[in-house]
Design a protein around this motif. Structure first.
Motif, PDB file in Angstrom:
ATOM      1  N   VAL A   1      17.807 -17.582  51.118  1.00 18.42           N
ATOM      2  CA  VAL A   1      16.634 -18.335  50.681  1.00 18.42           C
ATOM      3  C   VAL A   1      16.814 -18.669  49.204  1.00 18.42           C
ATOM      4  O   VAL A   1      16.836 -17.768  48.364  1.00 18.42           O
ATOM      5  CB  VAL A   1      15.351 -17.506  50.873  1.00 18.42           C
ATOM      6  N   MET A   2      16.982 -19.939  48.892  1.00 13.68           N
ATOM      7  CA  MET A   2      17.237 -20.323  47.497  1.00 13.68           C
ATOM      8  C   MET A   2      16.041 -21.060  46.905  1.00 13.68           C
ATOM      9  O   MET A   2      15.339 -21.802  47.619  1.00 13.68           O
ATOM     10  CB  MET A   2      18.467 -21.244  47.429  1.00 13.68           C
ATOM     11  N   HIS A   3      15.819 -20.862  45.591  1.00 13.34           N
ATOM     12  CA  HIS A   3      14.753 -21.601  44.910  1.00 13.34           C
ATOM     13  C   HIS A   3      15.291 -22.922  44.369  1.00 13.34           C
ATOM     14  O   HIS A   3      16.367 -22.971  43.772  1.00 13.34           O
ATOM     15  CB  HIS A   3      14.178 -20.795  43.737  1.00 13.34           C
ATOM     16  N   MET A   4      14.538 -23.982  44.578  1.00 11.42           N
ATOM     17  CA  MET A   4      14.844 -25.298  43.988  1.00 11.42           C
ATOM     18  C   MET A   4      13.522 -25.913  43.540  1.00 11.42           C
ATOM     19  O   MET A   4      12.533 -25.870  44.290  1.00 11.42           O
ATOM     20  CB  MET A   4      15.512 -26.204  45.035  1.00 11.42           C
ATOM     21  N   GLN A   5      13.494 -26.454  42.336  1.00 11.13           N
ATOM     22  CA  GLN A   5      12.288 -27.190  41.899  1.00 11.13           C
ATOM     23  C   GLN A   5      12.563 -28.672  42.109  1.00 11.13           C
ATOM     24  O   GLN A   5      13.542 -29.201  41.569  1.00 11.13           O
ATOM     25  CB  GLN A   5      11.976 -26.930  40.425  1.00 11.13           C
TER      26      GLN A   5
ATOM     27  N   GLU B   1      13.443 -33.605  34.301  1.00 13.29           N
ATOM     28  CA  GLU B   1      12.637 -32.912  33.273  1.00 13.29           C
ATOM     29  C   GLU B   1      12.124 -31.586  33.830  1.00 13.29           C
ATOM     30  O   GLU B   1      10.936 -31.382  33.926  1.00 13.29           O
ATOM     31  CB  GLU B   1      11.429 -33.780  32.876  1.00 13.29           C
ATOM     32  N   PRO B   2      13.028 -30.650  34.178  1.00 14.10           N
ATOM     33  CA  PRO B   2      12.514 -29.397  34.759  1.00 14.10           C
ATOM     34  C   PRO B   2      11.601 -28.679  33.783  1.00 14.10           C
ATOM     35  O   PRO B   2      11.890 -28.616  32.587  1.00 14.10           O
ATOM     36  CB  PRO B   2      13.775 -28.589  35.048  1.00 14.10           C
ATOM     37  N   HIS B   3      10.478 -28.186  34.307  1.00 15.79           N
ATOM     38  CA  HIS B   3       9.526 -27.479  33.436  1.00 15.79           C
ATOM     39  C   HIS B   3       8.940 -26.287  34.167  1.00 15.79           C
ATOM     40  O   HIS B   3       8.633 -26.367  35.353  1.00 15.79           O
ATOM     41  CB  HIS B   3       8.375 -28.404  33.018  1.00 15.79           C
ATOM     42  N   TYR B   4       8.804 -25.158  33.463  1.00 14.96           N
ATOM     43  CA  TYR B   4       8.138 -23.963  34.007  1.00 14.96           C
ATOM     44  C   TYR B   4       7.268 -23.358  32.912  1.00 14.96           C
ATOM     45  O   TYR B   4       7.614 -23.451  31.737  1.00 14.96           O
ATOM     46  CB  TYR B   4       9.165 -22.899  34.430  1.00 14.96           C
ATOM     47  N   ASP B   5       6.180 -22.691  33.308  1.00 13.50           N
ATOM     48  CA  ASP B   5       5.445 -21.853  32.352  1.00 13.50           C
ATOM     49  C   ASP B   5       6.137 -20.507  32.227  1.00 13.50           C
ATOM     50  O   ASP B   5       6.256 -19.948  31.141  1.00 13.50           O
ATOM     51  CB  ASP B   5       3.991 -21.665  32.823  1.00 13.50           C
ATOM     52  N   ASP B   6       6.636 -20.005  33.377  1.00 14.29           N
ATOM     53  CA  ASP B   6       7.301 -18.685  33.412  1.00 14.29           C
ATOM     54  C   ASP B   6       8.364 -18.763  34.497  1.00 14.29           C
ATOM     55  O   ASP B   6       8.087 -18.457  35.670  1.00 14.29           O
ATOM     56  CB  ASP B   6       6.244 -17.600  33.728  1.00 14.29           C
ATOM     57  N   VAL B   7       9.575 -19.218  34.136  1.00 12.67           N
ATOM     58  CA  VAL B   7      10.574 -19.546  35.164  1.00 12.67           C
ATOM     59  C   VAL B   7      10.887 -18.343  36.054  1.00 12.67           C
ATOM     60  O   VAL B   7      10.912 -18.485  37.290  1.00 12.67           O
ATOM     61  CB  VAL B   7      11.863 -20.126  34.525  1.00 12.67           C
ATOM     62  N   VAL B   8      11.066 -17.154  35.468  1.00 11.80           N
ATOM     63  CA  VAL B   8      11.427 -15.999  36.300  1.00 11.80           C
ATOM     64  C   VAL B   8      10.283 -15.647  37.238  1.00 11.80           C
ATOM     65  O   VAL B   8      10.482 -15.434  38.440  1.00 11.80           O
ATOM     66  CB  VAL B   8      11.840 -14.792  35.430  1.00 11.80           C
TER      67      VAL B   8
ATOM     68  N   ALA C   1      10.409 -15.946  41.267  1.00 10.77           N
ATOM     69  CA  ALA C   1      10.142 -14.732  42.051  1.00 10.77           C
ATOM     70  C   ALA C   1       9.010 -14.979  43.046  1.00 10.77           C
ATOM     71  O   ALA C   1       9.106 -14.603  44.221  1.00 10.77           O
ATOM     72  CB  ALA C   1       9.790 -13.568  41.124  1.00 10.77           C
ATOM     73  N   ASP C   2       7.944 -15.662  42.578  1.00  7.81           N
ATOM     74  CA  ASP C   2       6.804 -15.931  43.467  1.00  7.81           C
ATOM     75  C   ASP C   2       7.232 -16.785  44.663  1.00  7.81           C
ATOM     76  O   ASP C   2       6.858 -16.510  45.802  1.00  7.81           O
ATOM     77  CB  ASP C   2       5.682 -16.656  42.706  1.00  7.81           C
ATOM     78  N   PHE C   3       8.044 -17.820  44.403  1.00  7.86           N
ATOM     79  CA  PHE C   3       8.508 -18.683  45.504  1.00  7.86           C
ATOM     80  C   PHE C   3       9.343 -17.892  46.498  1.00  7.86           C
ATOM     81  O   PHE C   3       9.150 -17.963  47.712  1.00  7.86           O
ATOM     82  CB  PHE C   3       9.339 -19.849  44.963  1.00  7.86           C
ATOM     83  N   LEU C   4      10.281 -17.098  45.993  1.00  2.62           N
ATOM     84  CA  LEU C   4      11.170 -16.343  46.888  1.00  2.62           C
ATOM     85  C   LEU C   4      10.363 -15.352  47.709  1.00  2.62           C
ATOM     86  O   LEU C   4      10.594 -15.185  48.919  1.00  2.62           O
ATOM     87  CB  LEU C   4      12.261 -15.642  46.072  1.00  2.62           C
ATOM     88  N   ARG C   5       9.366 -14.727  47.074  1.00  2.00           N
ATOM     89  CA  ARG C   5       8.520 -13.774  47.802  1.00  2.00           C
ATOM     90  C   ARG C   5       7.711 -14.509  48.884  1.00  2.00           C
ATOM     91  O   ARG C   5       7.626 -14.051  50.029  1.00  2.00           O
ATOM     92  CB  ARG C   5       7.578 -13.059  46.826  1.00  2.00           C
ATOM     93  N   GLN C   6       7.187 -15.657  48.533  1.00  3.51           N
ATOM     94  CA  GLN C   6       6.382 -16.459  49.484  1.00  3.51           C
ATOM     95  C   GLN C   6       7.221 -16.854  50.690  1.00  3.51           C
ATOM     96  O   GLN C   6       6.806 -16.705  51.843  1.00  3.51           O
ATOM     97  CB  GLN C   6       5.879 -17.693  48.728  1.00  3.51           C
TER      98      GLN C   6
ATOM     99  N   GLN D   1      18.173 -23.178  29.338  1.00  8.79           N
ATOM    100  CA  GLN D   1      17.364 -21.998  29.009  1.00  8.79           C
ATOM    101  C   GLN D   1      16.774 -21.352  30.263  1.00  8.79           C
ATOM    102  O   GLN D   1      16.692 -20.128  30.362  1.00  8.79           O
ATOM    103  CB  GLN D   1      16.254 -22.369  28.012  1.00  8.79           C
ATOM    104  N   HIS D   2      16.366 -22.200  31.209  1.00 10.46           N
ATOM    105  CA  HIS D   2      15.836 -21.656  32.476  1.00 10.46           C
ATOM    106  C   HIS D   2      16.941 -20.870  33.207  1.00 10.46           C
ATOM    107  O   HIS D   2      16.711 -19.752  33.685  1.00 10.46           O
ATOM    108  CB  HIS D   2      15.367 -22.797  33.388  1.00 10.46           C
ATOM    109  N   ASN D   3      18.150 -21.449  33.266  1.00 10.85           N
ATOM    110  CA  ASN D   3      19.261 -20.779  33.962  1.00 10.85           C
ATOM    111  C   ASN D   3      19.593 -19.450  33.289  1.00 10.85           C
ATOM    112  O   ASN D   3      19.813 -18.439  33.968  1.00 10.85           O
ATOM    113  CB  ASN D   3      20.498 -21.685  33.972  1.00 10.85           C
ATOM    114  N   LEU D   4      19.593 -19.419  31.963  1.00 12.57           N
ATOM    115  CA  LEU D   4      19.945 -18.178  31.260  1.00 12.57           C
ATOM    116  C   LEU D   4      18.851 -17.131  31.423  1.00 12.57           C
ATOM    117  O   LEU D   4      19.145 -15.939  31.609  1.00 12.57           O
ATOM    118  CB  LEU D   4      20.215 -18.466  29.779  1.00 12.57           C
ATOM    119  N   ALA D   5      17.594 -17.570  31.428  1.00  8.67           N
ATOM    120  CA  ALA D   5      16.497 -16.604  31.656  1.00  8.67           C
ATOM    121  C   ALA D   5      16.640 -15.983  33.044  1.00  8.67           C
ATOM    122  O   ALA D   5      16.486 -14.769  33.218  1.00  8.67           O
ATOM    123  CB  ALA D   5      15.150 -17.304  31.511  1.00  8.67           C
TER     124      ALA D   5
END
Ligand SMILES: Nc1nc2[nH]c(SCCc3ccc(S(N)(=O)=O)cc3)nc2c(=O)[nH]1
Length: 280
Positions: free
Chosen positions: A139-143, A152-159, A163-168, A196-200
């Motif tokens: 199960v992989m995450h993709m935005q 223009e990928p954007h997150y408030d809290d990428v990790v 995590a929430d998507f994978l859990r869902q 930065q998202h990838n490194l986080a």
């Protein structure tokens, strides 16, 4: 164990991560005969990976690199099915990299051992297609979608959001009756993430594994994050990709998805040799 079709992959052996080799099925690059066909090329590449010590072979018909046009269902099936049947008894687990439920269905009929879905089994019908099988499920995450995900990928809290998507998605799979020991998670490096998202995500891989309590697959080989760090073009990213595999190993990843199998196997074997035997 990660139940993977006919195979059960140990998850707490304390050994090095498993190496998943990338087998991209590209259309006949030589249509004038006298050269290898698509199938012959694929089988020769698979044979080489097996000789190089690969643990899982990931068969992909459609490139999901950013901006690449999607492939039709018929085209994808025409590419991947002959290869799956030809490699069925190669002795290694076979994974299919697809997000189309119809391709998943045909691949399961051909007894593929893992379904590697960059879309996290969100397509209508995907869960129904895979639930009554023993195949492993990545199960992989993709935005967003491959065509536009890197704009223009954007997150408030990428990790936290990954995590929430994978859990869902894990909850949806288990709610459908799918055994947890078939599931592995993947943060989806480069799928709607900037550097930065990838490194986080890489720095928090151990946290993802702990919070979800599932084995994790990491795929960073030759991706733009390697290029951003090293300044190297895609054909010069092997050393950086090996560094990424070692970083994922240090974070507790079970599987690393790579282009350069022999080199990554050697690097991980040496890395493992230098570790405490009990560490896992
Ligand atoms: N489970 C799993 N399956 C995968 N399949 C692929 S195909 C890679 C497509 C791509 C290439 C390059 C960039 S970029 N913009 O970062 O350079 C993004 C996506 N990858 C993965 C991955 O990671 N996990």
């Amino acid at each position: 164990y990660l139940q993977c079709g006919r195979f059960r992959l140990p998850t707490n052996s304390g050994k090095r991560p498993l190496v998943m080799g990338i087998l991209n099925i590209t259309p006949d690059s030589f249509s004038d005969g006298g050269h290898f066909s698509t199938l012959e090329f694929a089988l020769s590449h698979a044979e080489q990976m097996i000789a190089d010590g690969v643990d899982i072979i990931d068969i992909g018909g459609e490139s999901t690199r950013p901006g690449i046009a999607p492939l039709s269902l018929e085209q994808e099936l025409q590419r991947v099915m002959p290869v799956i049947y030809a490699l069925r008894d190669c002795g290694k687990p076979l994974s299919i990299d697809t997000y189309k439920p119809e391709v998943m269905r045909e691949a399961l009929i051909a007894e593929v051992d893992m379904i590697n879905d960059i879309n996290g089994f969100r397509a209508p019908g995907a869960i129904d297609v895979v639930k009554d099988s023993a195949a492993g499920l990545c199960v992989m995450h993709m935005q967003g979608q491959p065509q536009t995900m890197q704009q223009e990928p954007h997150y408030d809290d990428v990790v936290g959001e990954v995590a929430d998507f994978l859990r869902q998605q894990m909850d949806q799979l288990t709610a459908a009756g799918i055994a947890r020991d078939r599931i592995c998670i993947d943060p989806g490096f480069g799928f709607g993430k900037n550097l930065q998202h990838n490194l986080a995500l890489l720095r928090n891989t151990r946290r993802l594994i702990r919070e979800l309590d599932l084995p994790l697959l990491a795929g960073m080989s030759r991706k733009s994050m390697i290029g951003a760090i090293t300044g190297k073009p895609v054909e010069r990213r092997m050393a950086g990709s090996i560094g990424a595999a070692l970083a994922a190993a240090e974070q507790g990843a079970l599987i690393v998805r790579v282009h350069d199998v022999a080199e990554t196997v050697d690097a991980l074997d040496v890395w493992q040799a230098g570790r405490e035997p009990s560490g896992n």
